[in-house]
Design a protein around this motif. Structure first.
Motif, PDB file in Angstrom:
ATOM      1  N   PHE A   1      -7.096  -7.656   8.992  1.00  0.00           N
ATOM      2  CA  PHE A   1      -6.337  -8.378   7.971  1.00  0.00           C
ATOM      3  C   PHE A   1      -5.543  -7.410   7.082  1.00  0.00           C
ATOM      4  CE2 PHE A   1     -10.226 -11.050   8.677  1.00  0.00           C
ATOM      5  CZ  PHE A   1      -9.587 -11.927   9.539  1.00  0.00           C
ATOM      6  N   GLU A   2      -4.518  -7.948   6.464  1.00  0.00           N
ATOM      7  CA  GLU A   2      -3.629  -7.142   5.636  1.00  0.00           C
ATOM      8  C   GLU A   2      -4.421  -6.320   4.628  1.00  0.00           C
ATOM      9  OE1 GLU A   2       0.496  -8.439   4.252  1.00  0.00           O
ATOM     10  OE2 GLU A   2      -0.740  -8.855   2.493  1.00  0.00           O
ATOM     11  N   ALA A   3      -4.121  -5.019   4.565  1.00  0.00           N
ATOM     12  CA  ALA A   3      -4.824  -4.116   3.661  1.00  0.00           C
ATOM     13  C   ALA A   3      -3.983  -2.866   3.460  1.00  0.00           C
ATOM     14  CB  ALA A   3      -6.200  -3.755   4.221  1.00  0.00           C
ATOM     15  N   ALA A   4      -4.236  -2.180   2.350  1.00  0.00           N
ATOM     16  CA  ALA A   4      -3.435  -1.011   2.007  1.00  0.00           C
ATOM     17  C   ALA A   4      -3.820   0.216   2.820  1.00  0.00           C
ATOM     18  CB  ALA A   4      -3.582  -0.709   0.515  1.00  0.00           C
ATOM     19  N   GLU A   5      -5.116   0.348   3.163  1.00  0.00           N
ATOM     20  CA  GLU A   5      -5.596   1.554   3.824  1.00  0.00           C
ATOM     21  C   GLU A   5      -5.606   1.384   5.337  1.00  0.00           C
ATOM     22  OE1 GLU A   5      -7.326   1.177  -0.252  1.00  0.00           O
ATOM     23  OE2 GLU A   5      -7.448  -0.101   1.541  1.00  0.00           O
ATOM     24  N   ASN A   6      -5.549   2.532   6.040  1.00  0.00           N
ATOM     25  CA  ASN A   6      -5.491   2.472   7.502  1.00  0.00           C
ATOM     26  C   ASN A   6      -6.770   1.916   8.123  1.00  0.00           C
ATOM     27  OD1 ASN A   6      -7.287   4.792   7.510  1.00  0.00           O
ATOM     28  ND2 ASN A   6      -5.492   6.103   7.261  1.00  0.00           N
TER      29      ASN A   6
ATOM     30  N   GLY B   1       0.749  -1.247   0.000  1.00  0.00           N
ATOM     31  CA  GLY B   1       0.000   0.000   0.000  1.00  0.00           C
ATOM     32  C   GLY B   1       0.773   1.287   0.000  1.00  0.00           C
ATOM     33  N   GLY B   2       2.099   1.266   0.096  1.00  0.00           N
ATOM     34  CA  GLY B   2       2.840   2.524   0.095  1.00  0.00           C
ATOM     35  C   GLY B   2       2.466   3.408   1.273  1.00  0.00           C
ATOM     36  N   ARG B   3       2.479   2.870   2.458  1.00  0.00           N
ATOM     37  CA  ARG B   3       2.038   3.583   3.656  1.00  0.00           C
ATOM     38  C   ARG B   3       3.116   4.526   4.190  1.00  0.00           C
ATOM     39  NH1 ARG B   3       0.015  -1.661   7.170  1.00  0.00           N
ATOM     40  NH2 ARG B   3      -0.573  -2.913   5.413  1.00  0.00           N
ATOM     41  N   TRP B   4       2.684   5.410   5.044  1.00  0.00           N
ATOM     42  CA  TRP B   4       3.633   6.163   5.864  1.00  0.00           C
ATOM     43  C   TRP B   4       3.072   6.246   7.281  1.00  0.00           C
ATOM     44  CZ3 TRP B   4       2.228  11.025   7.895  1.00  0.00           C
ATOM     45  CH2 TRP B   4       1.106  11.632   7.304  1.00  0.00           C
ATOM     46  N   VAL B   5       3.952   6.464   8.251  1.00  0.00           N
ATOM     47  CA  VAL B   5       3.575   6.386   9.661  1.00  0.00           C
ATOM     48  C   VAL B   5       3.821   7.725  10.353  1.00  0.00           C
ATOM     49  CG1 VAL B   5       4.028   5.241  11.863  1.00  0.00           C
ATOM     50  CG2 VAL B   5       4.101   3.923   9.739  1.00  0.00           C
ATOM     51  N   HIS B   6       2.828   8.173  11.110  1.00  0.00           N
ATOM     52  CA  HIS B   6       2.983   9.368  11.943  1.00  0.00           C
ATOM     53  C   HIS B   6       3.976   9.070  13.071  1.00  0.00           C
ATOM     54  CE1 HIS B   6      -0.561  11.695  10.429  1.00  0.00           C
ATOM     55  NE2 HIS B   6      -0.992  10.497  10.112  1.00  0.00           N
ATOM     56  N   THR B   7       4.915   9.960  13.242  1.00  0.00           N
ATOM     57  CA  THR B   7       5.884   9.763  14.322  1.00  0.00           C
ATOM     58  C   THR B   7       5.244  10.006  15.689  1.00  0.00           C
ATOM     59  OG1 THR B   7       7.670  10.472  12.855  1.00  0.00           O
ATOM     60  CG2 THR B   7       8.116  10.473  15.225  1.00  0.00           C
ATOM     61  N   ALA B   8       4.486  11.082  15.799  1.00  0.00           N
ATOM     62  CA  ALA B   8       3.857  11.424  17.077  1.00  0.00           C
ATOM     63  C   ALA B   8       2.443  10.853  17.137  1.00  0.00           C
ATOM     64  CB  ALA B   8       3.835  12.937  17.271  1.00  0.00           C
TER      65      ALA B   8
ATOM     66  N   TYR C   1      -5.948 -10.768  -4.554  1.00  0.00           N
ATOM     67  CA  TYR C   1      -6.986 -11.319  -5.421  1.00  0.00           C
ATOM     68  C   TYR C   1      -7.212 -10.473  -6.676  1.00  0.00           C
ATOM     69  CZ  TYR C   1      -7.375 -12.877  -0.663  1.00  0.00           C
ATOM     70  OH  TYR C   1      -7.055 -13.327   0.595  1.00  0.00           O
ATOM     71  N   PHE C   2      -7.233  -9.163  -6.517  1.00  0.00           N
ATOM     72  CA  PHE C   2      -7.392  -8.273  -7.666  1.00  0.00           C
ATOM     73  C   PHE C   2      -6.030  -7.827  -8.186  1.00  0.00           C
ATOM     74  CE2 PHE C   2      -8.765  -4.507 -10.003  1.00  0.00           C
ATOM     75  CZ  PHE C   2      -9.927  -4.985 -10.603  1.00  0.00           C
ATOM     76  N   ASN C   3      -5.143  -7.464  -7.265  1.00  0.00           N
ATOM     77  CA  ASN C   3      -3.744  -7.123  -7.557  1.00  0.00           C
ATOM     78  C   ASN C   3      -3.613  -5.987  -8.570  1.00  0.00           C
ATOM     79  OD1 ASN C   3      -1.076  -7.462  -6.905  1.00  0.00           O
ATOM     80  ND2 ASN C   3      -0.736  -9.211  -8.254  1.00  0.00           N
ATOM     81  N   GLY C   4      -4.411  -4.928  -8.311  1.00  0.00           N
ATOM     82  CA  GLY C   4      -4.443  -3.827  -9.265  1.00  0.00           C
ATOM     83  C   GLY C   4      -3.124  -3.120  -9.453  1.00  0.00           C
ATOM     84  N   ASP C   5      -2.253  -3.108  -8.422  1.00  0.00           N
ATOM     85  CA  ASP C   5      -0.976  -2.407  -8.556  1.00  0.00           C
ATOM     86  C   ASP C   5       0.195  -3.359  -8.761  1.00  0.00           C
ATOM     87  OD1 ASP C   5      -0.849  -3.558  -6.061  1.00  0.00           O
ATOM     88  OD2 ASP C   5       0.006  -1.797  -5.059  1.00  0.00           O
ATOM     89  N   GLY C   6      -0.098  -4.670  -8.854  1.00  0.00           N
ATOM     90  CA  GLY C   6       0.960  -5.649  -9.099  1.00  0.00           C
ATOM     91  C   GLY C   6       1.863  -5.909  -7.916  1.00  0.00           C
ATOM     92  N   PHE C   7       1.449  -5.547  -6.703  1.00  0.00           N
ATOM     93  CA  PHE C   7       2.289  -5.741  -5.525  1.00  0.00           C
ATOM     94  C   PHE C   7       2.554  -7.225  -5.263  1.00  0.00           C
ATOM     95  CE2 PHE C   7       2.690  -6.585  -0.976  1.00  0.00           C
ATOM     96  CZ  PHE C   7       3.733  -5.752  -0.612  1.00  0.00           C
ATOM     97  N   TYR C   8       1.549  -8.043  -5.465  1.00  0.00           N
ATOM     98  CA  TYR C   8       1.697  -9.469  -5.163  1.00  0.00           C
ATOM     99  C   TYR C   8       2.294 -10.212  -6.352  1.00  0.00           C
ATOM    100  CZ  TYR C   8      -0.934  -8.573  -0.930  1.00  0.00           C
ATOM    101  OH  TYR C   8      -1.323  -8.096   0.286  1.00  0.00           O
ATOM    102  N   PRO C   9       3.135 -11.216  -6.092  1.00  0.00           N
ATOM    103  CA  PRO C   9       3.872 -11.868  -7.182  1.00  0.00           C
ATOM    104  C   PRO C   9       3.008 -12.737  -8.088  1.00  0.00           C
ATOM    105  CG  PRO C   9       4.328 -12.956  -5.082  1.00  0.00           C
ATOM    106  CD  PRO C   9       3.555 -11.721  -4.764  1.00  0.00           C
TER     107      PRO C   9
END
Length: 625
Positions: free
Chosen positions: A202-207, A146-153, A257-265
């Motif tokens: 479960f594993e997902a791209a969005e928070n 998902g290309g996530r980023w994490v808030h430090t605080a 299952y859909f793999n729209g961004d090709g992340f999964y092999p």
């Protein structure tokens, strides 16, 4: 206006038994018109909606007098039918010139052939939004989907602005994890919590994780499957159960299952027509046009009729539903249950019960679940063997209206309509809440001035209640919470409401839990309510009877065996009083109501904007000498 004395479906003189009935029940129906009206003939017509609208007409013979009223009675045999019956009455005078009609009225006939577990509706539920509850470390998102980023605080504001492409992608995370929940199990136990309801884990791209990427994998930012197993074991040791969020109507665009961004092999449905997941999705034009939830491209809708998808979710021994129950979960809440076919929901229900006989299925439905129509089909949500209970948004709507100055009579009517329409198991297994991840924070709704919805999102992100607004909102929240905890169904606390969290719509209702900055007054109130609920058979299982429902004053009792708890509420700005029965005394359990003995009889005084719970104690009658 209809003559409710002539027929009132909630009056045992007119209809017996009360409310919804299991199939096979013979329902006695009695019309009670005034004798002076001169009616000599009565008929009842019943339309069996789930049997292709087949109609039965019965004569209602005269069966006697009750004071000034004639009685016309018949018996409707429901046989093996399951579904809704719409029945009406007709009255005719002897000369045939006068006719009067009543109805139609709803009769819910359900499948009563199984025992529904009672644990969910009896105890307090606590809803956790996993990313925002508690973190034990600042995680590294590298390599995660998902290309996530994490808030430090931890205290930072959630991101609400669109990205450079104009999209709100929900890829900012705070790193709440399962170990953080484990650290706070004692805190939750101290609130009297008996069920932990998790938004998706479960594993997902969005928070928010409502676009599932992999149903077989705990999101790595939350932890591991071993962490989940341990959390369930620790919860069970404390007498708590665990409910998971089942998002089975759609997956994520970014998913195995859909793999729209090709992340999964391995190839997903939009990459190869030979993908094992291709049949799970409905393509209008492969690969770039497909059905999605509410037209949101990032949430491609699945084909719930596809055999391989059904087997994956609930059909096989290692299906998603059964796998996570085996790992320690005790039930599932079904996201957008209206958008799942009835036989799909039934399949989930059967799989859950097969794996764990006391597993519970709760459906997300925003309206009266007995009459819900979705995609042109009347749903079978609570007809038996589908959902054991539903999210009770009608309860929330009625409470909010009452707290904001509405008439208590409207609350009573709305709730009695549900009680009449719902099987008892569904009414007592309802998920009652004042707020969820899909609604603005209850404290903000009760304290904010009108018109805030027209302000900019930037303005709403910075908005906080002023001191006077917050004081009044807290008074009303304490009242509303007492009402929720006293009502049939599971009182469900959205994480942080007990700590005084504020916020408008998503993502402001999903801020991080304010550890160390909690509102101690609210915390103490919710804790006392939770323990009262846990200790009182009347609050857990008792029948409900309304004593007052007029203007700002609402009062009802919950009775189980020898125990009766009286719940009293006054949303007004002035003191109110409530007269008890002559043979009653009241012992205060929670709140500020005052009990007085007067020559006219026992009296309760209710302070403005307060709710109280009292134990009713019968006064022994004096023996005559």
């Amino acid at each position: 206006m209809p003559d409710r004395a002539a027929y009132n479906s909630r009056d045992s003189r007119c209809k017996s038994p009360y409310g919804a009935v299991p199939s096979g029940t013979k329902v006695q129906l009695t019309l009670r018109p005034l004798r002076a009206e001169g009616f000599s003939r009565a008929t009842m017509s019943a339309r069996f909606e789930f049997r292709d609208d087949a109609t039965v007409t019965l004569n209602m013979p005269w069966s006697g007098l009750d004071g000034a009223r004639d009685l016309f009675t018949c018996t409707l045999d429901t046989g093996d039918y399951v579904g809704l019956v719409w029945y009406s009455f007709g009255l005719e005078r002897l000369d045939g010139k006068g006719r009067k009609m009543f109805g139609p009225y709803q009769l819910t006939v359900y499948d009563g052939g199984e025992v529904v577990p009672e644990w969910f509706g009896e105890g307090t539920t606590y809803q956790i939004f996993p990313d925002r509850f508690r973190r034990t470390r600042v995680p590294d998102p590298q390599g995660m989907v998902g290309g996530r980023w994490v808030h430090t605080a931890w205290q930072e504001e959630p991101e609400f602005r669109p990205d450079k492409n104009g999209e709100i992608r929900n890829r900012d995370f705070f790193g709440g994890d399962l170990k953080g929940v484990m650290e706070k199990l004692d805190y939750l136990q101290g609130l009297g919590v008996e069920t932990l309801y998790f938004c998706p884990i479960f594993e997902a791209a969005e928070n928010h994780r409502y676009g599932t990427a992999d149903y077989r994998n705990i999101d790595p930012m939350l932890g591991t499957e071993e962490d989940f197993i341990q959390l369930c074991a620790m919860a069970h040791q404390r007498g708590m159960r665990v409910m998971l969020d089942g998002v089975f109507n759609h997956t994520g665009y970014v998913s195995r299952y859909f793999n729209g961004d090709g992340f999964y092999p391995t190839p997903g449905a939009c990459q190869s027509e030979d993908s094992p997941y291709r049949s799970w999705f409905n393509f209008i034009h492969w690969p770039d046009q497909y059905e999605s939830w509410w037209g949101i491209y990032s949430l491609p809708a699945v084909n719930e009729h596809d055999p391989s998808y059904r087997n994956f979710i609930f059909g096989g021994q290692d299906s998603v539903v059964r796998r996570w129950l085996r790992a320690g979960a005790d039930g599932w809440r079904l996201d957008v249950a209206d958008e799942l076919p009835d036989d799909f929901v039934r399949g989930i229900h059967e799989a859950a019960r097969a794996e764990k006989p006391d597993a519970v299925i709760i459906g997300e439905v925003w309206e009266d679940g007995s009459t819900k129509v979705a995609y042109g089909v009347r749903r079978r949500h609570i007809m038996g063997r589908h959902c054991d209970g539903l999210m009770n948004y009608p309860f929330r709507n009625a409470v909010l209206s009452y707290l904001k100055g509405g008439d208590a009579a409207d609350f009573v009517n709305a709730m009695e309509t549900l009680r009449e329409n719902y099987p008892r198991f569904a009414y007592y297994s309802a998920m009652n809440s004042l707020g969820t991840h899909d609604t603005a924070r209850i404290l903000t709704l009760l304290g904010a001035e009108e018109g805030c919805e027209h302000q900019s999102k930037e303005w709403r992100s910075n908005y906080r209640l002023g001191p006077d607004q917050r004081r009044r909102a807290k008074e009303l929240l304490k009242l509303g919470a007492a009402l929720m905890f006293a009502f049939p169904g599971s009182p469900t606390v959205y994480y942080g409401d007990e700590a005084g969290m504020e916020g408008f719509e998503d993502p402001f209702n999903r801020r991080t839990f304010p550890w160390g900055r909690e509102d101690s007054e609210l915390m103490g109130w919710f804790s006392r309510l939770g323990h009262l609920r846990k200790q009182s058979p009347a609050l857990r299982q008792g029948d409900i009877h309304y004593r007052v429902g007029k203007g700002p004053v609402l009062a009802f009792t919950r009775t189980h065996g020898e125990e009766t708890v009286l719940a009293v509420f006054n949303t007004g700005s002035e003191e109110a009083t409530l007269r008890l029965r002559e043979n009653e005394e009241a012992q205060l359990l929670l709140g500020s109501a005052r009990f007085h003995t007067e020559p006219e009889g026992p009296l309760l005084t209710l302070q403005p904007r307060t709710g109280s719970l009292l134990q009713i104690v019968p006064v022994p009658e004096e023996e005559e000498e």
